[in-house]
Scaffold this motif. Sequence first.
Motif, PDB file in Angstrom:
ATOM      1  N   ASP A 249      40.252 -10.970 -16.905  1.00  0.00           N
ATOM      2  CA  ASP A 249      38.807 -11.174 -17.056  1.00  0.00           C
ATOM      3  C   ASP A 249      38.309 -12.364 -16.251  1.00  0.00           C
ATOM      4  O   ASP A 249      37.227 -12.311 -15.671  1.00  0.00           O
ATOM      5  CB  ASP A 249      38.449 -11.359 -18.527  1.00  0.00           C
ATOM      6  N   TRP A 250      39.088 -13.431 -16.198  1.00  0.00           N
ATOM      7  CA  TRP A 250      38.653 -14.624 -15.466  1.00  0.00           C
ATOM      8  C   TRP A 250      38.515 -14.318 -13.975  1.00  0.00           C
ATOM      9  O   TRP A 250      37.631 -14.849 -13.320  1.00  0.00           O
ATOM     10  CB  TRP A 250      39.598 -15.806 -15.695  1.00  0.00           C
ATOM     11  N   TYR A 251      39.371 -13.428 -13.440  1.00  0.00           N
ATOM     12  CA  TYR A 251      39.277 -13.089 -12.016  1.00  0.00           C
ATOM     13  C   TYR A 251      38.092 -12.159 -11.770  1.00  0.00           C
ATOM     14  O   TYR A 251      37.431 -12.259 -10.738  1.00  0.00           O
ATOM     15  CB  TYR A 251      40.585 -12.452 -11.536  1.00  0.00           C
ATOM     16  N   GLN A 252      37.817 -11.276 -12.722  1.00  0.00           N
ATOM     17  CA  GLN A 252      36.629 -10.423 -12.588  1.00  0.00           C
ATOM     18  C   GLN A 252      35.367 -11.268 -12.577  1.00  0.00           C
ATOM     19  O   GLN A 252      34.436 -10.996 -11.808  1.00  0.00           O
ATOM     20  CB  GLN A 252      36.588  -9.400 -13.717  1.00  0.00           C
ATOM     21  N   LEU A 253      35.320 -12.296 -13.423  1.00  0.00           N
ATOM     22  CA  LEU A 253      34.162 -13.201 -13.430  1.00  0.00           C
ATOM     23  C   LEU A 253      34.050 -13.958 -12.110  1.00  0.00           C
ATOM     24  O   LEU A 253      32.951 -14.162 -11.594  1.00  0.00           O
ATOM     25  CB  LEU A 253      34.257 -14.180 -14.595  1.00  0.00           C
ATOM     26  N   MET A 254      35.181 -14.368 -11.557  1.00  0.00           N
ATOM     27  CA  MET A 254      35.169 -15.067 -10.287  1.00  0.00           C
ATOM     28  C   MET A 254      34.667 -14.144  -9.163  1.00  0.00           C
ATOM     29  O   MET A 254      33.894 -14.572  -8.302  1.00  0.00           O
ATOM     30  CB  MET A 254      36.565 -15.589  -9.951  1.00  0.00           C
ATOM     31  N   LEU A 255      35.073 -12.883  -9.196  1.00  0.00           N
ATOM     32  CA  LEU A 255      34.589 -11.927  -8.200  1.00  0.00           C
ATOM     33  C   LEU A 255      33.084 -11.727  -8.338  1.00  0.00           C
ATOM     34  O   LEU A 255      32.370 -11.624  -7.334  1.00  0.00           O
ATOM     35  CB  LEU A 255      35.304 -10.585  -8.349  1.00  0.00           C
ATOM     36  N   LYS A 256      32.619 -11.696  -9.570  1.00  0.00           N
ATOM     37  CA  LYS A 256      31.183 -11.542  -9.807  1.00  0.00           C
ATOM     38  C   LYS A 256      30.418 -12.738  -9.261  1.00  0.00           C
ATOM     39  O   LYS A 256      29.348 -12.582  -8.667  1.00  0.00           O
ATOM     40  CB  LYS A 256      30.935 -11.390 -11.308  1.00  0.00           C
ATOM     41  N   GLN A 257      30.969 -13.946  -9.447  1.00  0.00           N
ATOM     42  CA  GLN A 257      30.324 -15.145  -8.909  1.00  0.00           C
ATOM     43  C   GLN A 257      30.307 -15.135  -7.387  1.00  0.00           C
ATOM     44  O   GLN A 257      29.364 -15.621  -6.773  1.00  0.00           O
ATOM     45  CB  GLN A 257      31.043 -16.402  -9.381  1.00  0.00           C
ATOM     46  N   ARG A 258      31.336 -14.585  -6.773  1.00  0.00           N
ATOM     47  CA  ARG A 258      31.392 -14.489  -5.311  1.00  0.00           C
ATOM     48  C   ARG A 258      30.430 -13.440  -4.776  1.00  0.00           C
ATOM     49  O   ARG A 258      30.138 -13.410  -3.589  1.00  0.00           O
ATOM     50  CB  ARG A 258      32.791 -14.083  -4.855  1.00  0.00           C
TER      51      ARG A 258
END
Length: 127
Positions: free
Chosen positions: A79-88
Amino acid sequence: MKQYLVPMAISFVAGSFGYILIQFWLKPVLKYRGVKRKIGSALNAFENGRVEDNRKAVAADLRRLADELNTVYSGHLPDWYQLMLKQRGENPPEAAKHLLSLAGVQHLSHAQKRLSKIKSTLKLGLP
C-alpha cells in the motif's frame, strides 16, 4: 547451551524480518519496475515501426503486459508503494486500459494518442 539461546533468538528474528521484507516489499516493487521497463521497450518498438511484420504477436504481447501490470499493481504491491505512485502521478490501472486499447488499434495513426497517454500515466520517458 544457554549462552547460544540469545544469539539464536536474535538471528531467528532478524532472518524472519528479512524474509518478510524481501518477500512482501522488495520483490513486488522490483516486479512492478520490471513490468514497467518491459512496457517501455514494447512501446519503443511500437513507435519505431517494428510491428508491421507481426502485429498479432505485438497485440498479444501488449495484452499480456496490461494483464501483468494490473496483477502486480492490484495484487502484490504494498500500500505504501501504491500511495507513492499516486503522489508521483502514475496510474497503472489507467495505463493498462490504454495498453489494451493500443493492442486493438487498427491504424498506426490512431496509436499516437494511446502511446502518449500510456507514457503520461506511467511517467515513461519523462524526468
